[in-house]
Design a protein around this motif. Structure first.
Motif, PDB file in Angstrom:
ATOM      1  N   ASP A 155     -13.052   1.366   2.270  1.00  0.00           N
ATOM      2  CA  ASP A 155     -12.926   2.726   1.473  1.00  0.00           C
ATOM      3  C   ASP A 155     -11.915   3.504   2.420  1.00  0.00           C
ATOM      4  OD1 ASP A 155     -14.368   2.263  -0.709  1.00  0.00           O
ATOM      5  OD2 ASP A 155     -16.161   2.275   0.482  1.00  0.00           O
ATOM      6  N   ASP A 156     -11.287   3.063   3.267  1.00  0.00           N
ATOM      7  CA  ASP A 156     -10.342   3.924   4.063  1.00  0.00           C
ATOM      8  C   ASP A 156      -9.171   4.651   3.028  1.00  0.00           C
ATOM      9  OD1 ASP A 156      -9.454   4.108   7.227  1.00  0.00           O
ATOM     10  OD2 ASP A 156      -7.925   4.384   5.809  1.00  0.00           O
ATOM     11  N   PRO A 157      -9.114   5.860   3.445  1.00  0.00           N
ATOM     12  CA  PRO A 157      -8.103   6.585   2.476  1.00  0.00           C
ATOM     13  C   PRO A 157      -6.636   6.049   2.397  1.00  0.00           C
ATOM     14  CG  PRO A 157      -8.810   7.786   4.214  1.00  0.00           C
ATOM     15  CD  PRO A 157      -9.596   7.002   4.524  1.00  0.00           C
ATOM     16  N   ALA A 158      -6.278   5.289   3.580  1.00  0.00           N
ATOM     17  CA  ALA A 158      -4.955   4.816   3.861  1.00  0.00           C
ATOM     18  C   ALA A 158      -4.702   3.327   3.421  1.00  0.00           C
ATOM     19  CB  ALA A 158      -4.752   4.781   5.298  1.00  0.00           C
ATOM     20  N   LEU A 184     -12.069  -4.314  -3.107  1.00  0.00           N
ATOM     21  CA  LEU A 184     -10.757  -4.406  -2.983  1.00  0.00           C
ATOM     22  C   LEU A 184      -9.777  -5.051  -3.941  1.00  0.00           C
ATOM     23  CD1 LEU A 184     -10.532  -4.691   0.838  1.00  0.00           C
ATOM     24  CD2 LEU A 184     -10.034  -2.662  -0.321  1.00  0.00           C
ATOM     25  N   LEU A 185     -10.397  -5.942  -4.803  1.00  0.00           N
ATOM     26  CA  LEU A 185      -9.513  -6.467  -5.814  1.00  0.00           C
ATOM     27  C   LEU A 185      -9.361  -5.563  -6.871  1.00  0.00           C
ATOM     28  CD1 LEU A 185     -11.023 -10.195  -5.652  1.00  0.00           C
ATOM     29  CD2 LEU A 185      -8.733  -9.582  -5.695  1.00  0.00           C
ATOM     30  N   ALA A 186     -10.112  -4.355  -6.981  1.00  0.00           N
ATOM     31  CA  ALA A 186     -10.510  -3.417  -8.197  1.00  0.00           C
ATOM     32  C   ALA A 186      -9.565  -1.955  -7.594  1.00  0.00           C
ATOM     33  CB  ALA A 186     -11.675  -3.054  -8.578  1.00  0.00           C
ATOM     34  N   ASP A 187      -8.985  -2.234  -6.416  1.00  0.00           N
ATOM     35  CA  ASP A 187      -8.521  -1.212  -5.932  1.00  0.00           C
ATOM     36  C   ASP A 187      -7.394  -0.465  -6.758  1.00  0.00           C
ATOM     37  OD1 ASP A 187      -8.367   0.166  -2.846  1.00  0.00           O
ATOM     38  OD2 ASP A 187      -6.223   0.360  -3.634  1.00  0.00           O
ATOM     39  N   HIS A 188      -7.262   1.046  -6.558  1.00  0.00           N
ATOM     40  CA  HIS A 188      -6.250   1.726  -7.632  1.00  0.00           C
ATOM     41  C   HIS A 188      -4.686   1.419  -7.190  1.00  0.00           C
ATOM     42  CE1 HIS A 188      -5.137   4.728  -4.384  1.00  0.00           C
ATOM     43  NE2 HIS A 188      -6.343   4.709  -4.038  1.00  0.00           N
ATOM     44  N   ASP A 189      -4.565   0.801  -5.668  1.00  0.00           N
ATOM     45  CA  ASP A 189      -3.180   0.779  -5.378  1.00  0.00           C
ATOM     46  C   ASP A 189      -2.527  -0.740  -5.599  1.00  0.00           C
ATOM     47  OD1 ASP A 189      -1.088   0.122  -3.413  1.00  0.00           O
ATOM     48  OD2 ASP A 189      -1.376   1.971  -2.683  1.00  0.00           O
ATOM     49  N   PRO A 190      -1.641  -1.052  -6.104  1.00  0.00           N
ATOM     50  CA  PRO A 190      -1.476  -2.628  -6.576  1.00  0.00           C
ATOM     51  C   PRO A 190      -1.080  -3.177  -5.117  1.00  0.00           C
ATOM     52  CG  PRO A 190      -0.048  -1.068  -7.726  1.00  0.00           C
ATOM     53  CD  PRO A 190      -0.831  -0.186  -6.866  1.00  0.00           C
ATOM     54  N   VAL A 191      -0.531  -2.534  -4.116  1.00  0.00           N
ATOM     55  CA  VAL A 191      -0.241  -3.204  -2.954  1.00  0.00           C
ATOM     56  C   VAL A 191      -1.898  -3.753  -2.208  1.00  0.00           C
ATOM     57  CG1 VAL A 191       0.582  -3.219  -0.675  1.00  0.00           C
ATOM     58  CG2 VAL A 191       1.831  -1.965  -2.315  1.00  0.00           C
ATOM     59  N   VAL A 192      -2.486  -2.900  -2.411  1.00  0.00           N
ATOM     60  CA  VAL A 192      -3.953  -3.434  -1.901  1.00  0.00           C
ATOM     61  C   VAL A 192      -4.466  -4.353  -2.568  1.00  0.00           C
ATOM     62  CG1 VAL A 192      -6.398  -2.680  -1.542  1.00  0.00           C
ATOM     63  CG2 VAL A 192      -4.280  -0.936  -0.896  1.00  0.00           C
ATOM     64  N   ARG A 193      -4.492  -4.498  -4.101  1.00  0.00           N
ATOM     65  CA  ARG A 193      -4.907  -5.457  -4.804  1.00  0.00           C
ATOM     66  C   ARG A 193      -4.058  -6.879  -4.582  1.00  0.00           C
ATOM     67  NH1 ARG A 193      -6.746  -4.164 -11.142  1.00  0.00           N
ATOM     68  NH2 ARG A 193      -7.694  -2.246 -10.690  1.00  0.00           N
ATOM     69  N   MET A 194      -2.781  -6.787  -4.328  1.00  0.00           N
ATOM     70  CA  MET A 194      -2.150  -8.016  -4.089  1.00  0.00           C
ATOM     71  C   MET A 194      -2.835  -8.557  -2.698  1.00  0.00           C
ATOM     72  SD  MET A 194       1.785  -7.319  -5.450  1.00  0.00           S
ATOM     73  CE  MET A 194       2.072  -5.980  -4.899  1.00  0.00           C
ATOM     74  N   ALA A 195      -2.928  -7.916  -1.755  1.00  0.00           N
ATOM     75  CA  ALA A 195      -3.490  -8.206  -0.511  1.00  0.00           C
ATOM     76  C   ALA A 195      -5.027  -8.871  -0.638  1.00  0.00           C
ATOM     77  CB  ALA A 195      -3.492  -7.251   0.838  1.00  0.00           C
ATOM     78  N   ALA A 196      -5.569  -8.143  -1.514  1.00  0.00           N
ATOM     79  CA  ALA A 196      -6.855  -8.865  -1.771  1.00  0.00           C
ATOM     80  C   ALA A 196      -6.982 -10.203  -2.401  1.00  0.00           C
ATOM     81  CB  ALA A 196      -7.947  -7.993  -2.398  1.00  0.00           C
TER      82      ALA A 196
END
Length: 298
Positions: A155-158, A184-196
Motif C-alpha cells: 500500500d506504499d504511496p509511491a 496490486l493486480l487491481a492497483d490504480h496505476d497501470p505500471v504497477v498492474r503490469m508489474a503485478a
C-alpha cells in the motif's frame, strides 16, 4: 623493528588478509578455525575486508564443529558486519538445512536482525518521504526472503515501491504473498498492474490471482491488456486462460491480439477450441497477426 624471514623491514601497507584465503581452504580444520579467528580479530580492529561477513556465513556449512563455532561466534558478536547476497544465501541455507542446531539458531537470529534493519530503513523512508530508500529496503527484504514484510509495503504511496513489491513477491513465490499481489493486480496505476501481471505469470497465475488477471484483459490501457494476455499464456490452468485469450483475439489493438496468439500457441496442438480460434484468426485484418497465427499453427 619487525622483520620478515629474509630480514627486510615488514611492509606496513601489506594486506593483512592476503594469506587468509588459502588458510580458509586448508584441509586441516584447526587451520581453518584459526584463520577465521584471525579474520574476526581483524574485523574488530577495523582492518577486515568487506567480504568478511560472507566468509563467516559460508563457514557455517563447514564439516568441522569448531570451525562452525568460530564462524557462528563472529556472526553473533561482531558489530555491523556487512553481508552481501552470497552471505544472505549462506544464512538462508544454514537456517533451513543445517544439521547443527546452534548454527541454525545463529543463522536465524542474524537473518531476523537483517530483516529488522531493512524494516527500519523502510519506515525511515516512509517518514522522510524518500521513495528510493523504501525501494532499497524492499529489495533488501526480498533478498532476505521476508515475504510478509514485503507484502506489508503493497500500500506504499509511491508507484516505484509498489512495483518493487510486485516484482519481489513474484520472485519469492510464497503463498503468503498472494493476497498482496492480488491487491496490486487491481492497483490504480497501470505500471504497477503490469508489474503485478508479470509476477502472476512467474507464479503460473495461481487460482487466487486468475480472476484479476482475466479482468485486466478489459482494462482501458492496451499495455495492461497486452501484459494480461501474455500472463495468461503462463497459466497452469487452461480452463481459465483459454476462453479469455480467445476473446482477446478480437481486441481492437493489434499488439493485444498478437499477445493472445502468442499465448494460445502452447495449446494449439491439443485443444480443438484453440485450433478453431486460431484458424479463424487467419482472417485478421493485420498482416502481422496473420503471420503470428501461421507460426502458431505450424
Amino acid at each position: 623493528m619487525t622483520t620478515t624471514d629474509r630480514g627486510a623491514p615488514a611492509d606496513p601497507t601489506a594486506d593483512p588478509t592476503a594469506d587468509l584465503d588459502g588458510l580458509l581452504r586448508d584441509p586441516e580444520p584447526e587451520v581453518r578455525a584459526a584463520a577465521l579467528q584471525t579474520l574476526a580479530d581483524l574485523v574488530r580492529a577495523d582492518r577486515g575486508p568487506l567480504s568478511a561477513g560472507d566468509t563467516f556465513a559460508w563457514a557455517l556449512a563447514d564439516a568441522d564443529p569448531e570451525v562452525r563455532r568460530v564462524a557462528a561466534a563472529a556472526l553473533r558478536d561482531l558489530p555491523e558486519l556487512y553481508l552481501g547476497d552470497e552471505g544472505v544465501e549462506a544464512l538462508l541455507l544454514a537456517r533451513s538445512g543445517g544439521a547443527d542446531p546452534h548454527v541454525r539458531q545463529v543463522a536465524a537470529d542474524v537473518l531476523a536482525a537483517l530483516v529488522r534493519t531493512a524494516d527500519e530503513l523502510y519506515a525511515q523512508g516512509l517518514q522522510d518521504g524518500e521513495p528510493h530508500l523504501r525501494v532499497q529496503a524492499v529489495v533488501g527484504l526480498v533478498a532476505l526472503h521476508a515475504a510478509a514484510e514485503v507484502a506489508d509495503a503493497a500500500d506504499d504511496p509511491a508507484r516505484e515501491v509498489r512495483v518493487a513489491v510486485a516484482e519481489g513477491l513474484g520472485r519469492l513465490a510464497r503463498p503468503s504473498g498472494l493476497p498482496a499481489l492480488e491487491h496490486l493486480l487491481a492497483d490504480h496505476d497501470p505500471v504497477v498492474r503490469m508489474a503485478a501481471l508479470d509476477a502472476a505469470a512467474a507464479l503460473g497465475v495461481p487460482e487466487p490471482l486468475a480472476g484479476r488477471v482475466v479482468t485486466a484483459l478489459t482494462h482501458p490501457s492496451w499495455q495492461v491488456r497486452r501484459r494480461a494476455a501474455l500472463a495468461l499464456g503462463a497459466a497452469d490452468d487452461p480452463e481459465t486462460a483459454v476462453p479469455s485469450l480467445v476473446r482477446a483475439l478480437r481486441d481492437r489493438i493489434v499488439d493485444v491480439r498478437r499477445a493472445a496468439v502468442q499465448s494460445l500457441e502452447r495449446w494449439a496442438s491439443h485443444r480443438p477450441d484453440v485450433l478453431t480460434a486460431l484458424t479463424e484468426a487467419l482472417a485478421d485484418p493485420d498482416p502481422g497477426v496473420r503471420t503470428q497465427v501461421r507460426w502458431a499453427l505450424a
